[in-house]
Motif scaffolding. Structure first.
Motif, mmCIF file in Angstrom:
data_model
loop_
_atom_site.group_PDB
_atom_site.id
_atom_site.type_symbol
_atom_site.label_atom_id
_atom_site.label_comp_id
_atom_site.label_asym_id
_atom_site.label_seq_id
_atom_site.Cartn_x
_atom_site.Cartn_y
_atom_site.Cartn_z
ATOM 1 N N PHE B 189 16.424 3.918 -7.409
ATOM 2 C CA PHE B 189 16.458 4.928 -6.359
ATOM 3 C C PHE B 189 16.472 4.276 -4.983
ATOM 4 O O PHE B 189 17.274 4.624 -4.114
ATOM 5 C CB PHE B 189 15.232 5.845 -6.503
ATOM 6 C CG PHE B 189 15.016 6.773 -5.340
ATOM 7 C CD1 PHE B 189 15.778 7.927 -5.192
ATOM 8 C CD2 PHE B 189 14.046 6.510 -4.383
ATOM 9 C CE1 PHE B 189 15.570 8.778 -4.126
ATOM 10 C CE2 PHE B 189 13.835 7.356 -3.315
ATOM 11 C CZ PHE B 189 14.600 8.499 -3.191
ATOM 12 N N LEU B 190 15.612 3.268 -4.800
ATOM 13 C CA LEU B 190 15.526 2.612 -3.507
ATOM 14 C C LEU B 190 16.800 1.828 -3.210
ATOM 15 O O LEU B 190 17.184 1.642 -2.063
ATOM 16 C CB LEU B 190 14.310 1.689 -3.452
ATOM 17 C CG LEU B 190 12.952 2.401 -3.472
ATOM 18 C CD1 LEU B 190 11.822 1.395 -3.529
ATOM 19 C CD2 LEU B 190 12.790 3.315 -2.253
ATOM 20 N N ILE B 302 -0.830 2.241 0.204
ATOM 21 C CA ILE B 302 0.564 2.564 -0.113
ATOM 22 C C ILE B 302 1.436 2.520 1.143
ATOM 23 O O ILE B 302 2.534 1.948 1.146
ATOM 24 C CB ILE B 302 0.641 3.942 -0.807
ATOM 25 C CG1 ILE B 302 0.056 3.818 -2.233
ATOM 26 C CG2 ILE B 302 2.062 4.466 -0.857
ATOM 27 C CD1 ILE B 302 -0.412 5.129 -2.810
ATOM 28 N N PHE B 303 0.918 3.107 2.243
ATOM 29 C CA PHE B 303 1.719 3.096 3.472
ATOM 30 C C PHE B 303 1.901 1.681 3.994
ATOM 31 O O PHE B 303 2.961 1.311 4.512
ATOM 32 C CB PHE B 303 1.085 3.994 4.547
ATOM 33 C CG PHE B 303 1.292 5.466 4.242
ATOM 34 C CD1 PHE B 303 2.369 5.881 3.468
ATOM 35 C CD2 PHE B 303 0.425 6.424 4.730
ATOM 36 C CE1 PHE B 303 2.557 7.225 3.189
ATOM 37 C CE2 PHE B 303 0.620 7.761 4.457
ATOM 38 C CZ PHE B 303 1.684 8.175 3.682
ATOM 39 N N LEU B 306 4.615 0.222 1.941
ATOM 40 C CA LEU B 306 5.945 0.712 2.311
ATOM 41 C C LEU B 306 6.384 0.094 3.637
ATOM 42 O O LEU B 306 7.554 -0.212 3.838
ATOM 43 C CB LEU B 306 5.944 2.238 2.404
ATOM 44 C CG LEU B 306 5.733 2.957 1.068
ATOM 45 C CD1 LEU B 306 5.745 4.467 1.261
ATOM 46 C CD2 LEU B 306 6.816 2.559 0.061
ATOM 47 N N ALA B 309 7.666 -3.172 2.917
ATOM 48 C CA ALA B 309 9.000 -3.045 2.335
ATOM 49 C C ALA B 309 10.059 -2.866 3.418
ATOM 50 O O ALA B 309 11.123 -3.498 3.384
ATOM 51 C CB ALA B 309 9.018 -1.867 1.363
ATOM 52 N N ILE B 310 9.765 -1.985 4.379
ATOM 53 C CA ILE B 310 10.733 -1.727 5.448
ATOM 54 C C ILE B 310 10.957 -2.991 6.274
ATOM 55 O O ILE B 310 12.085 -3.314 6.655
ATOM 56 C CB ILE B 310 10.237 -0.567 6.350
ATOM 57 C CG1 ILE B 310 10.324 0.742 5.559
ATOM 58 C CG2 ILE B 310 11.062 -0.478 7.626
ATOM 59 C CD1 ILE B 310 9.637 1.898 6.249
ATOM 60 N N ARG B 318 12.872 -6.244 -0.236
ATOM 61 C CA ARG B 318 12.754 -4.831 0.089
ATOM 62 C C ARG B 318 12.587 -3.988 -1.188
ATOM 63 O O ARG B 318 11.677 -3.190 -1.304
ATOM 64 C CB ARG B 318 14.010 -4.372 0.840
ATOM 65 C CG ARG B 318 13.782 -4.208 2.338
ATOM 66 C CD ARG B 318 15.029 -3.687 2.968
ATOM 67 N NE ARG B 318 15.873 -4.813 3.393
ATOM 68 C CZ ARG B 318 17.145 -4.702 3.710
ATOM 69 N NH1 ARG B 318 17.742 -3.540 3.595
ATOM 70 N NH2 ARG B 318 17.823 -5.746 4.118
ATOM 71 N N LEU B 319 13.531 -4.206 -2.096
ATOM 72 C CA LEU B 319 13.484 -3.416 -3.335
ATOM 73 C C LEU B 319 12.196 -3.677 -4.111
ATOM 74 O O LEU B 319 11.562 -2.761 -4.629
ATOM 75 C CB LEU B 319 14.686 -3.740 -4.227
ATOM 76 C CG LEU B 319 16.021 -3.226 -3.736
ATOM 77 C CD1 LEU B 319 17.139 -3.626 -4.704
ATOM 78 C CD2 LEU B 319 15.998 -1.707 -3.575
ATOM 79 N N GLY B 322 9.208 -2.185 -2.266
ATOM 80 C CA GLY B 322 9.277 -0.716 -2.386
ATOM 81 C C GLY B 322 8.882 -0.259 -3.781
ATOM 82 O O GLY B 322 8.059 0.647 -3.932
ATOM 83 N N MET B 326 5.623 1.907 -4.754
ATOM 84 C CA MET B 326 5.831 3.260 -5.266
ATOM 85 C C MET B 326 5.287 3.388 -6.701
ATOM 86 O O MET B 326 4.740 4.426 -7.087
ATOM 87 C CB MET B 326 7.319 3.627 -5.237
ATOM 88 C CG MET B 326 7.826 3.954 -3.852
ATOM 89 S SD MET B 326 6.877 5.281 -3.049
ATOM 90 C CE MET B 326 7.392 6.672 -4.016
#
Lengths: 617, 384
Positions: B189-190, B302-303, B306, B309-310, B318-319, B322, B326
């Protein structure tokens, strides 16, 4: 692109966390109360605390029924995953027979409250308790609890009086009200017969309650709140254990019944039905073998002869009927008859025989008729008195009606009347019926208790009191209760008393054998009753039939004559002779009674006076 | 030699060191905010576990030892060169698959399911390897592809996800199989899977659910789903857990009954209180406040994940960041949702709070990778 996907993920996360938060908000705030209730219901249980059952004492404070601790294995069904498997495991530790299992499953079906432990095995031994304790960790929902179980220390001695408690059966349970269910919540037994049944409401007491916290396995964590039970009320009886023992010993191997009544109060001081049984057998459930042995015995040990046995009273009615005849002027003390040994009703072929073939002589008066038990005199008296006059006299003395004693299942006997015969048999009253009544045969049936009441009524010169076993319930006295009274001239009472005294003390008295070495005066009357219509089992051999067809021996008496304290009625089944089989029992009991009442009985001036009268005659 | 150079990252040059004031955290390859989040969660988790485990000193010691191992693993993994990880991930994946087949052939059973491989002195669940190997492999696969993925790549990716998921499902371990699948699908999905494919797959899943229910799922698995729909059906059987956990949560109210004071958990009414159902203990003893605090700590972690990841520089990083993050969220959500009666009972522990050694290590391994990604940035920028 990637940032967008992460952004979408964040939105998803926030939405899902929002759902979670809403769910917890719903559970913890909106439905908070409901879940608090549910969690309390999980851990908090209200357990009934059974009250201590009231004790039973004799008049001297001797315990007749007590409570002893007994250890019971119980199972809380809701805590057990696999019941059959658990029972098998328990079966490896303690003895567990099929009837235990059956009883348990039966009890389970009618489990009264959720989480209420159901008993599986009673009377665990020390060894069994320790074996269970060692294996407790793998037996969830199992408990060993100490309970007070009824115990009758004197076993057979008072079985018919105290009765017994037994486990509550399904029939009793089906008749329970809501309140009863609560009342018996922690109790497994209930009074079945005797005083235990009659005074059940007083004996049971009021259960307490205990709020307990238990864990998921049913183990007690702590007691949160406790309300103590109120013990049942104790019963203090009129019964005297020594007198009772004397009566039982005197009866020996015989079948029969003895009832002794305190003349003053109407209190029953001895009550024996022989043979008896051990009431302890019934308390936690009698085994099938034991029960069929008792129930199948031809000696009927379970049958309380004192209140349920209905026997022809024989000649024991004569003093009462003589008194009635004097009062009605049917006869006078001077009136005599000629006794040829039989009596013939006018215009009738039929001859009624006296028990003495050659008769009692040419000048038989009432006194001689009582002393020697002259049937011919009473045949004549009955014909001239008639049933319509005889019947009310007997009724005043309590014949043909329940005495109202404080144990259940009493029978009323039969005191016939013209109206009764027309109603029950559809026949008119014949003169011959009156003759039979006058010697306590024919239709007449009385229980030993009724005879004791009749004798006590004579002894108290007409006051018929309700016979009463219990003197005190807890702290409250049970007062004597006058049922009825019979009014007669003092001279007539004296005359009848002297006549009855003659039975024991006169040279020709039928029971003179018991007066040897006596230092007080007994008034008595012997009786023999023909055995009629007793169904005989076919398995009897002839000799046994003969034995059981012999006459019953009866004796009623009170003493001392001038100031009567105690009245006794005795029946010895198939004892043949009232004087030989029954009267000696009375003598022993009187002796015992006066020893109990403080040394041996000392004659008073009035006694001497009565003796003089006798001498004059 | 090249491999050794690869494996241990270069220490920053002295010139670089002068140019940019390197923080201590960058030197040790640790993201401090993430570490704070994890530390808070660890502390809070141990407090709850102490109560849930019946105040057992033994359980606490064991869990603390596992945490120590898990943190060491995290620190160690944080030092690893991500390029190396990317290249070796497929081998880890293949090892995992082999072991899964081994489980089917020589596995050790527990409660009617074969999940363990015994190596004599210790035993472990190979499915744990796949929890990390699948997102790694998916990330590595797409790092060398044009994104958004084209259909053949999607198919390969689905194969990477499906093979281990099926192997775990037949053990049977529905919970782990789902989690492994989800971790890979999140990567897909990512990676930018097109919406039309997503919509099509959802339709496919809906269509497949009927044969799944009738021919694939075990009775006890179906029972769990049915129980969720109506727990009252079987109060003493499978419904018991969910009723008791809802009762525990609800009776906690806003403030809770107090630490060690929860009647549901302390008196054993709550099943599996120190493993899967541990959040019910928290909810009962610390109330809604405790639940909110725990959710806040999770969201913080979690934030932060993320954000890492960004901020990551390579597609692989990144993947990977992420999907690790997640997946972590999915664990949290599935466990809490299951205990609160929103989802069927699948055996998913509450991450970093429930008792359990292997899952702790696997999770912290994931966080080690996140740490590595978080501190990788500098190196990349320097190399530019």
């Amino acid at each position: 692109m990637f940032r967008l996907r992460i952004g979408m993920s964040i939105v998803t996360i926030l939405a899902l966390v929002g759902i979670l938060f809403y769910r917890f908000y719903d559970l913890q705030i909106v439905n908070y109360q409901a879940y608090v209730t549910a969690s309390d219901r999980n851990r908090i249980h209200v357990r009934p605390i059974p009250p201590k059952r009231g004790l039973i004492y004799d008049r001297n404070g001797v315990l007749l029924a007590e409570n002893k601790p007994s250890y019971t294995l119980t199972i809380t069904k809701e805590r057990v995953k696999d019941l059959a498997e658990t029972l098998d495991k328990i079966g490896e530790l303690v003895e567990l027979n099929q009837s235990d299992r059956d009883r348990f499953y039966k009890a389970l079906k009618r489990a009264r409250r959720p989480y209420e432990p159901v008993p599986l095995r009673f009377k665990l031994t020390e060894q069994e308790i320790s074996r269970i304790a060692v294996n407790e960790y793998e037996l969830k929902g199992i408990q060993v609890s100490a309970q007070l179980v009824r115990h009758y220390p004197h076993k057979e001695l008072f079985a018919h009086t105290t009765g017994y408690v037994g486990r509550i059966n399904s029939k009793e349970l089906s008749q329970f009200t809501e309140e009863d269910l609560w009342r018996y919540g922690g109790t497994h037994s209930i009074g079945k017969i005797g005083l235990e049944k009659y005074y059940e409401a007083d004996l049971i007491g009021t259960p307490g309650e205990e709020q307990v916290e238990t864990n998921a396995h049913g183990r007690l964590i702590r007691v949160l709140d406790r309300q103590d039970p109120v013990p049942g009320k104790d019963l203090h009886l009129h019964i005297d254990i020594e007198l009772q023992k004397t009566a039982v010993n005197a009866l020996g191997e015989n079948r029969g019944a003895v009832v002794a009544i305190d003349v003053e109060s109407g209190g029953v001081v001895a009550m024996v039905s022989a043979p008896s049984f051990d009431p302890n057998l019934f308390v936690t459930g009698i085994s099938y073998q034991d029960y069929s042995a008792l129930n199948g015995s031809h000696d009927l040990p379970l049958f309380n002869r004192t209140v349920q046995g209905q026997y022809p009273p024989g000649s024991t009615l004569k003093p009462m009927l003589g008194l009635g005849a004097l009062e009605q002027n049917t006869v006078t003390p001077e009136w005599t008859i000629r006794d040829p040994g039989f009596y013939q009703v006018a215009n009738s072929e039929r001859i009624y025989r006296d028990w003495k073939r050659w008769g009692h002589g040419n000048n038989v008066d009432l006194r001689q008729a009582i002393e020697e038990s002259c049937d011919t005199y009473f045949y004549d008296l009955a014909i001239r008195m008639g049933i319509d006059v005889m019947h009310p006299v007997g009724a005043r003395f309590g014949l043909g009606e329940l005495t109202g004693i404080d144990i259940p299942n009493e029978r009323e006997g039969l005191w016939p009347s013209r109206a009764w015969k027309r109603g029950a048999r559809g026949l008119p009253w014949f003169p011959g019926d009156s003759l039979n009544v006058s010697i306590g045969q024919g239709f007449v049936l009385t229980t030993p208790l009724q005879l004791a009441v009749m004798t006590a009524t004579l002894a108290s010169r007409g006051d018929r009191k309700k016979p009463q076993l219990v003197e005190r319930v807890g702290d409250s006295e049970v007062l004597p209760w006058l049922e009825s009274f019979y009014v007669a001239d003092v001279e007539h009472w004296d005359y009848v008393f002297l006549s009855m005294q003659g039975v024991v003390h006169a040279t020709r008295g039928t029971a003179k054998g018991i007066s040897e070495g006596i230092n007080y005066k007994i008034a008595g009357k012997t009786g023999t009753a023909q055995v009629v219509g007793i169904a005989q089992g076919e398995e009897y051999d002839r000799e046994a039939i003969d034995e059981r067809n012999r006459d019953h021996a009866l004796f009623v008496a009170f003493a001392p004559v001038n100031e009567p304290e105690i009245a006794i009625a005795i029946i010895v089944e198939n004892g043949e002779s009232g004087s030989g089989a029954a009267a000696p029992i009375a003598r022993k009991m009187f002796d015992t009674w006066f020893v109990i009442q403080g040394s041996s009985y000392m004659p008073t001036p009035e006694d001497a006076e009565l003796s003089q009268v006798e001498v004059v005659e | 030699m090249r491999r050794a150079k690869d494996f241990v990252r270069h220490l920053p040059d002295s010139t670089e060191h002068l140019k940019k004031t390197e923080s201590f955290w960058r030197i040790v390859h640790i993201d401090p905010l993430m570490l704070i989040g994890l530390a808070m969660l660890t502390a809070f988790g141990l407090i709850i576990l102490y109560s849930a485990g019946g105040q057992s000193a033994y359980l606490m010691k064991r869990q603390i030892v596992f945490f120590a191992i898990a943190y060491i693993v995290m620190f160690g993994v944080a030092q690893v060169n991500l390029d190396f990880v990317r290249r070796w991930s497929v081998w880890l994946y293949l090892l995992g698959i082999v072991l899964l087949i081994g489980v089917i052939l020589f596995g050790v059973g527990a409660k009617g399911a074969q999940r363990w491989i015994s190596l004599g002195f210790f035993r472990f669940q190979p499915s744990e390897i796949l929890k990390i190997a699948v997102p790694l492999t998916v990330a590595a696969y797409f790092s060398a592809r044009v994104l958004p993925p084209k259909i053949p790549h999607v198919v390969v990716c689905l194969a990477i996800v499906t093979i281990p998921a099926v192997l775990i499902f037949v053990q049977p371990d529905m919970g782990t199989a789902l989690m492994v699948a989800v971790s890979g699908l999140i990567g897909l999905f990512l990676a930018g899977l097109r919406w039309r494919y997503i919509g099509f797959s959802l339709l496919l899943i809906a269509a497949a659910s009927w044969p799944m229910w009738n021919f694939v799922m075990h009775d006890y698995q179906k029972q769990r789903v049915l129980t969720l729909l109506d727990p009252e059906v079987d109060i003493h059987g499978s419904g018991w857990n969910i009723i008791q956990s809802k009762t525990a949560i609800g009776s906690g109210g806003v403030d809770g009954k107090g630490w060690l004071q929860g009647t549901q958990s302390q008196l054993d009414f709550l099943p599996e209180s120190h493993t899967d159902f541990i959040i019910a203990v928290l909810a009962e003893e610390f109330g809604l406040k405790g639940v909110v605090l725990l959710l806040t700590i999770y969201l913080f972690i979690i934030f932060r994940g993320l954000f890492i990841a960004i901020a990551a520089q390579t597609t692989f990083s990144r993947l990977l960041a992420g999907s690790v993050t997640m997946t972590f969220f999915v664990y949290v959500f599935v466990n809490i949702g299951m205990v609160a009666g929103l989802l069927p009972i699948v055996g998913v522990p509450l991450p970093l709070v429930s008792l359990g050694g292997t899952s702790l290590v696997t999770l912290m391994l994931g966080f080690g990778l996140l740490m590595a990604i978080a501190t990788e940035k500098k190196r990349v920028s320097v190399n530019l």
